[in-house]
Design a protein around this motif. Structure first.
Motif, PDB file in Angstrom:
ATOM      1  N   ALA A  40       0.831  -1.212   0.000  1.00 15.72           N
ATOM      2  CA  ALA A  40       0.000   0.000   0.000  1.00 15.72           C
ATOM      3  C   ALA A  40       0.863   1.258   0.000  1.00 15.72           C
ATOM      4  CB  ALA A  40      -0.935  -0.006   1.206  1.00 15.72           C
ATOM      5  N   ALA A  41       1.944   1.247   0.794  1.00 12.48           N
ATOM      6  CA  ALA A  41       2.825   2.413   0.841  1.00 12.48           C
ATOM      7  C   ALA A  41       3.507   2.646  -0.501  1.00 12.48           C
ATOM      8  CB  ALA A  41       3.869   2.237   1.941  1.00 12.48           C
ATOM      9  N   MET A  42       3.905   1.574  -1.170  1.00  9.42           N
ATOM     10  CA  MET A  42       4.532   1.713  -2.483  1.00  9.42           C
ATOM     11  C   MET A  42       3.551   2.280  -3.503  1.00  9.42           C
ATOM     12  SD  MET A  42       6.771  -1.830  -2.578  1.00  9.42           S
ATOM     13  CE  MET A  42       7.303  -1.582  -4.269  1.00  9.42           C
ATOM     14  N   LEU A  43       2.312   1.826  -3.452  1.00 14.43           N
ATOM     15  CA  LEU A  43       1.308   2.333  -4.390  1.00 14.43           C
ATOM     16  C   LEU A  43       0.990   3.802  -4.138  1.00 14.43           C
ATOM     17  CD1 LEU A  43      -1.171  -0.693  -4.547  1.00 14.43           C
ATOM     18  CD2 LEU A  43       0.350   0.111  -6.366  1.00 14.43           C
ATOM     19  N   SER A  66       9.078  13.101   4.682  1.00 20.48           N
ATOM     20  CA  SER A  66       9.894  12.088   5.335  1.00 20.48           C
ATOM     21  C   SER A  66      10.233  12.480   6.762  1.00 20.48           C
ATOM     22  CB  SER A  66      11.185  11.857   4.543  1.00 20.48           C
ATOM     23  OG  SER A  66      10.897  11.384   3.251  1.00 20.48           O
ATOM     24  N   ASN A  67      10.638  13.733   6.953  1.00 27.27           N
ATOM     25  CA  ASN A  67      11.005  14.189   8.289  1.00 27.27           C
ATOM     26  C   ASN A  67       9.828  14.134   9.251  1.00 27.27           C
ATOM     27  OD1 ASN A  67      13.644  14.673   7.531  1.00 27.27           O
ATOM     28  ND2 ASN A  67      13.299  16.825   7.052  1.00 27.27           N
ATOM     29  N   VAL A  68       8.651  14.543   8.789  1.00 26.05           N
ATOM     30  CA  VAL A  68       7.466  14.504   9.642  1.00 26.05           C
ATOM     31  C   VAL A  68       7.111  13.061   9.970  1.00 26.05           C
ATOM     32  CG1 VAL A  68       4.991  14.964   9.722  1.00 26.05           C
ATOM     33  CG2 VAL A  68       6.541  16.710   8.856  1.00 26.05           C
ATOM     34  N   GLY A  69       7.191  12.196   8.960  1.00 27.77           N
ATOM     35  CA  GLY A  69       6.875  10.793   9.194  1.00 27.77           C
ATOM     36  C   GLY A  69       7.799  10.149  10.208  1.00 27.77           C
ATOM     37  N   ARG A  70       9.054  10.542  10.226  1.00 30.35           N
ATOM     38  CA  ARG A  70      10.000   9.975  11.180  1.00 30.35           C
ATOM     39  C   ARG A  70       9.813  10.557  12.573  1.00 30.35           C
ATOM     40  NH1 ARG A  70      13.733   7.144   8.420  1.00 30.35           N
ATOM     41  NH2 ARG A  70      13.780   7.517   6.190  1.00 30.35           N
ATOM     42  N   ALA A  71       9.259  11.749  12.659  1.00 29.05           N
ATOM     43  CA  ALA A  71       9.116  12.405  13.961  1.00 29.05           C
ATOM     44  C   ALA A  71       7.941  11.872  14.762  1.00 29.05           C
ATOM     45  CB  ALA A  71       8.960  13.919  13.765  1.00 29.05           C
ATOM     46  N   VAL A  72       6.951  11.287  14.092  1.00 30.01           N
ATOM     47  CA  VAL A  72       5.747  10.816  14.781  1.00 30.01           C
ATOM     48  C   VAL A  72       5.948   9.367  15.206  1.00 30.01           C
ATOM     49  CG1 VAL A  72       3.272  10.390  14.583  1.00 30.01           C
ATOM     50  CG2 VAL A  72       4.297  12.369  13.436  1.00 30.01           C
ATOM     51  N   PRO A  73       5.912   9.059  16.517  1.00 30.51           N
ATOM     52  CA  PRO A  73       6.063   7.666  16.965  1.00 30.51           C
ATOM     53  C   PRO A  73       4.923   6.802  16.438  1.00 30.51           C
ATOM     54  CG  PRO A  73       6.307   9.216  18.797  1.00 30.51           C
ATOM     55  CD  PRO A  73       5.783   9.999  17.638  1.00 30.51           C
ATOM     56  N   ALA A 105      -1.175   2.781  10.357  1.00 26.94           N
ATOM     57  CA  ALA A 105       0.034   3.233  11.054  1.00 26.94           C
ATOM     58  C   ALA A 105       1.290   2.719  10.364  1.00 26.94           C
ATOM     59  CB  ALA A 105      -0.008   2.769  12.514  1.00 26.94           C
ATOM     60  N   LEU A 106       1.273   1.470   9.926  1.00 28.39           N
ATOM     61  CA  LEU A 106       2.453   0.899   9.273  1.00 28.39           C
ATOM     62  C   LEU A 106       2.677   1.503   7.881  1.00 28.39           C
ATOM     63  CD1 LEU A 106       2.102  -2.876  10.248  1.00 28.39           C
ATOM     64  CD2 LEU A 106       3.704  -1.187  11.182  1.00 28.39           C
ATOM     65  N   VAL A 107       1.595   1.793   7.163  1.00 30.25           N
ATOM     66  CA  VAL A 107       1.731   2.436   5.847  1.00 30.25           C
ATOM     67  C   VAL A 107       2.383   3.803   5.992  1.00 30.25           C
ATOM     68  CG1 VAL A 107       0.451   3.485   3.949  1.00 30.25           C
ATOM     69  CG2 VAL A 107      -0.118   1.186   4.707  1.00 30.25           C
ATOM     70  N   LEU A 108       1.914   4.587   6.942  1.00 33.40           N
ATOM     71  CA  LEU A 108       2.496   5.917   7.156  1.00 33.40           C
ATOM     72  C   LEU A 108       3.951   5.816   7.592  1.00 33.40           C
ATOM     73  CD1 LEU A 108      -0.512   7.721   8.897  1.00 33.40           C
ATOM     74  CD2 LEU A 108       0.250   7.922   6.522  1.00 33.40           C
ATOM     75  N   PHE A 109       4.286   4.756   8.337  1.00 33.82           N
ATOM     76  CA  PHE A 109       5.665   4.549   8.770  1.00 33.82           C
ATOM     77  C   PHE A 109       6.568   4.181   7.595  1.00 33.82           C
ATOM     78  CE2 PHE A 109       8.934   1.660  10.647  1.00 33.82           C
ATOM     79  CZ  PHE A 109       9.591   2.605  11.423  1.00 33.82           C
ATOM     80  N   ALA A 110       6.000   3.482   6.604  1.00 33.44           N
ATOM     81  CA  ALA A 110       6.801   3.034   5.458  1.00 33.44           C
ATOM     82  C   ALA A 110       7.012   4.112   4.410  1.00 33.44           C
ATOM     83  CB  ALA A 110       6.125   1.812   4.806  1.00 33.44           C
ATOM     84  N   LEU A 111       6.185   5.152   4.400  1.00 31.27           N
ATOM     85  CA  LEU A 111       6.255   6.155   3.335  1.00 31.27           C
ATOM     86  C   LEU A 111       7.563   6.951   3.280  1.00 31.27           C
ATOM     87  CD1 LEU A 111       2.605   7.589   3.284  1.00 31.27           C
ATOM     88  CD2 LEU A 111       3.774   6.301   1.470  1.00 31.27           C
ATOM     89  N   PRO A 112       8.127   7.411   4.409  1.00 29.69           N
ATOM     90  CA  PRO A 112       9.316   8.275   4.315  1.00 29.69           C
ATOM     91  C   PRO A 112      10.471   7.726   3.496  1.00 29.69           C
ATOM     92  CG  PRO A 112       8.392   8.408   6.506  1.00 29.69           C
ATOM     93  CD  PRO A 112       7.633   7.331   5.791  1.00 29.69           C
ATOM     94  N   PRO A 113      10.987   6.509   3.760  1.00 25.95           N
ATOM     95  CA  PRO A 113      12.112   6.042   2.926  1.00 25.95           C
ATOM     96  C   PRO A 113      11.720   5.822   1.471  1.00 25.95           C
ATOM     97  CG  PRO A 113      11.354   4.289   4.383  1.00 25.95           C
ATOM     98  CD  PRO A 113      10.673   5.535   4.829  1.00 25.95           C
ATOM     99  N   LEU A 114      10.484   5.439   1.220  1.00 29.76           N
ATOM    100  CA  LEU A 114      10.045   5.227  -0.160  1.00 29.76           C
ATOM    101  C   LEU A 114       9.999   6.542  -0.924  1.00 29.76           C
ATOM    102  CD1 LEU A 114       7.137   2.676   0.447  1.00 29.76           C
ATOM    103  CD2 LEU A 114       9.435   2.186  -0.409  1.00 29.76           C
ATOM    104  N   ILE A 115       9.425   7.569  -0.309  1.00 27.73           N
ATOM    105  CA  ILE A 115       9.306   8.861  -0.988  1.00 27.73           C
ATOM    106  C   ILE A 115      10.677   9.496  -1.193  1.00 27.73           C
ATOM    107  CG2 ILE A 115       8.451  11.226  -0.722  1.00 27.73           C
ATOM    108  CD1 ILE A 115       5.972  10.072   0.614  1.00 27.73           C
ATOM    109  N   THR A 116      11.500   9.489  -0.154  1.00 30.62           N
ATOM    110  CA  THR A 116      12.819  10.114  -0.259  1.00 30.62           C
ATOM    111  C   THR A 116      13.678   9.437  -1.320  1.00 30.62           C
ATOM    112  OG1 THR A 116      12.784  10.784   2.066  1.00 30.62           O
ATOM    113  CG2 THR A 116      14.930  10.689   0.988  1.00 30.62           C
ATOM    114  N   ASN A 117      13.766   8.116  -1.266  1.00 35.71           N
ATOM    115  CA  ASN A 117      14.630   7.419  -2.216  1.00 35.71           C
ATOM    116  C   ASN A 117      14.062   7.427  -3.623  1.00 35.71           C
ATOM    117  OD1 ASN A 117      15.849   6.673   0.304  1.00 35.71           O
ATOM    118  ND2 ASN A 117      16.811   4.969  -0.743  1.00 35.71           N
TER     119      ASN A 117
END
Length: 257
Positions: A40-43, A66-73, A105-117
Motif C-alpha cells: 500500500a505504501a509503495m502504491l 519524510s522528516n514529519v513521518g519519522r518524527a511521529v512515533p 500506522a504501518l503504511v504511514l511509517f513506510a512512506l518516508p524512505p520510499l518517498i525520499t529514495n
C-alpha cells in the motif's frame, strides 16, 4: 536452567509452533501485515515521488514528508487510531483486531524512505544521459520509463529494502492493542512471566528480519542495470540525501521547490 536454554527448548518444542496462537500462525499474520502495508505504501508514495523527481520539482515536499513521518512515533499514532471512532479497534478480516488501524500506522511509517529514495533516485540520473535521451527524440514519458526509471531503480530498491525491514520489525506493536503478529507471543510470554516464550518470539522476529534484509539486498543488487564496485556517490540534488539500509539520516530540506 538459564533463560537461553529455556528459550532454545521452547523453540524446539513442536507445540510452540502449532495451533492458532503458535509461532507459525503468528508469523504468517505478521508477514501478511508487513506485505500489505508495504504494498500500500509503495502504491501511494512511489508514483508521486518518481514523478516529482522526473519533473525536478517538489524536493522540499518529499524531504519534509519524510522528516514529519519519522518524527511521529508509530505506537502513538496507532493508539490515536484505535481510540478514534474510525478506524477504531474492530476486527478487519484476516488482519484481526485493530487490523485497519495497524495497517494505516504501518503504511504511514513506510512512506518516508520510499518517498525520499524515489525522488532522489530520479534526480541522480546524470543530466548528460537525459540530454542524450532528448537528442534521440524521446518524449518525456519515454525518457521516464526507458532511461530514468531503470537507472533510478537501485536507489528506489534501497528505500523499499529499508521500509520492508522497518515495517516487519515495527509490526510487533499490533500486540499492544491485542492485534495479530509475533508481538502477541512476546507480550503474552512476559505477561505470564514466561520469559522463554517472550524471548523466543523476539528471536523469531530478529531472524526473519535478517532473512528479509538479505533477500532484499539481493533484489537491490539485481535491480542495478550497471553493477559496479564501491565508488563515491555524486552529490545529491538540492541537498537531498537518499535513505540507505542501516541509515535513518535525511539531509535538511532545500529551501525551494
Amino acid at each position: 536452567m538459564d533463560l537461553f536454554a529455556e528459550t532454545w527448548q521452547y523453540l524446539l518444542d513442536p507445540d510452540s509452533w502449532t495451533g492458532g496462537g503458535g509461532l507459525v500462525a503468528r508469523l504468517l499474520e505478521q508477514l501478511l501485515l508487513t506485505a500489505t502495508a508495504l504494498a500500500a505504501a509503495m502504491l501511494l508514495g512511489l508514483p508521486l515521488a518518481l514523478w516529482l523527481g522526473h519533473l525536478g520539482r517538489g524536493g522540499f515536499l518529499a524531504v519534509n514528508v519524510s522528516n514529519v513521518g519519522r518524527a511521529v512515533p508509530t505506537f502513538a499514532l496507532l493508539a490515536i487510531l484505535v481510540a478514534a471512532d474510525w478506524p477504531g479497534s474492530a476486527d478487519f478480516g484476516p488482519y484481526g483486531r485493530a487490523g485497519l488501524a495497524t495497517l494505516i500506522a504501518l503504511v504511514l511509517f513506510a512512506l518516508p524512505p520510499l518517498i525520499t529514495n524515489g525522488y532522489v533516485g530520479m534526480r541522480e540520473v546524470p543530466s548528460d544521459v537525459q540530454e542524450a535521451a532528448d537528442g534521440m527524440g524521446m518524449s518525456s514519458g519515454q525518457r521516464f520509463w526507458r532511461v530514468e526509471l531503470p537507472l533510478a531503480l537501485p536507489v528506489v530498491a534501497s528505500g523499499v529494502r529499508l521500509a520492508l525491514v522497518q515495517v516487519w520489525a515495527t509490526a510487533t506493536i499490533a500486540a499492544l492493542v491485542a492485534g495479530p503478529g509475533l508481538g502477541r507471543i512476546i507480550t503474552e510470554g512476559f505477561a505470564r512471566n514466561d520469559y522463554a516464550q517472550g524471548m523466543a518470539g523476539a528471536v523469531v522476529v530478529a531472524l526473519v528480519a535478517l532473512v528479509l534484509e538479505v533477500a532484499a539486498a539481493a533484489v537491490q543488487r539485481a535491480a542495478d542495470p550497471m553493477p559496479r564496485g564501491p565508488a563515491p556517490r555524486p552529490p545529491s540534488p538540492q541537498g537531498v540525501e537518499p535513505v540507505s539500509a542501516g541509515s535513518t539520516t535525511v539531509a535538511e530540506a532545500p529551501t525551494g521547490g
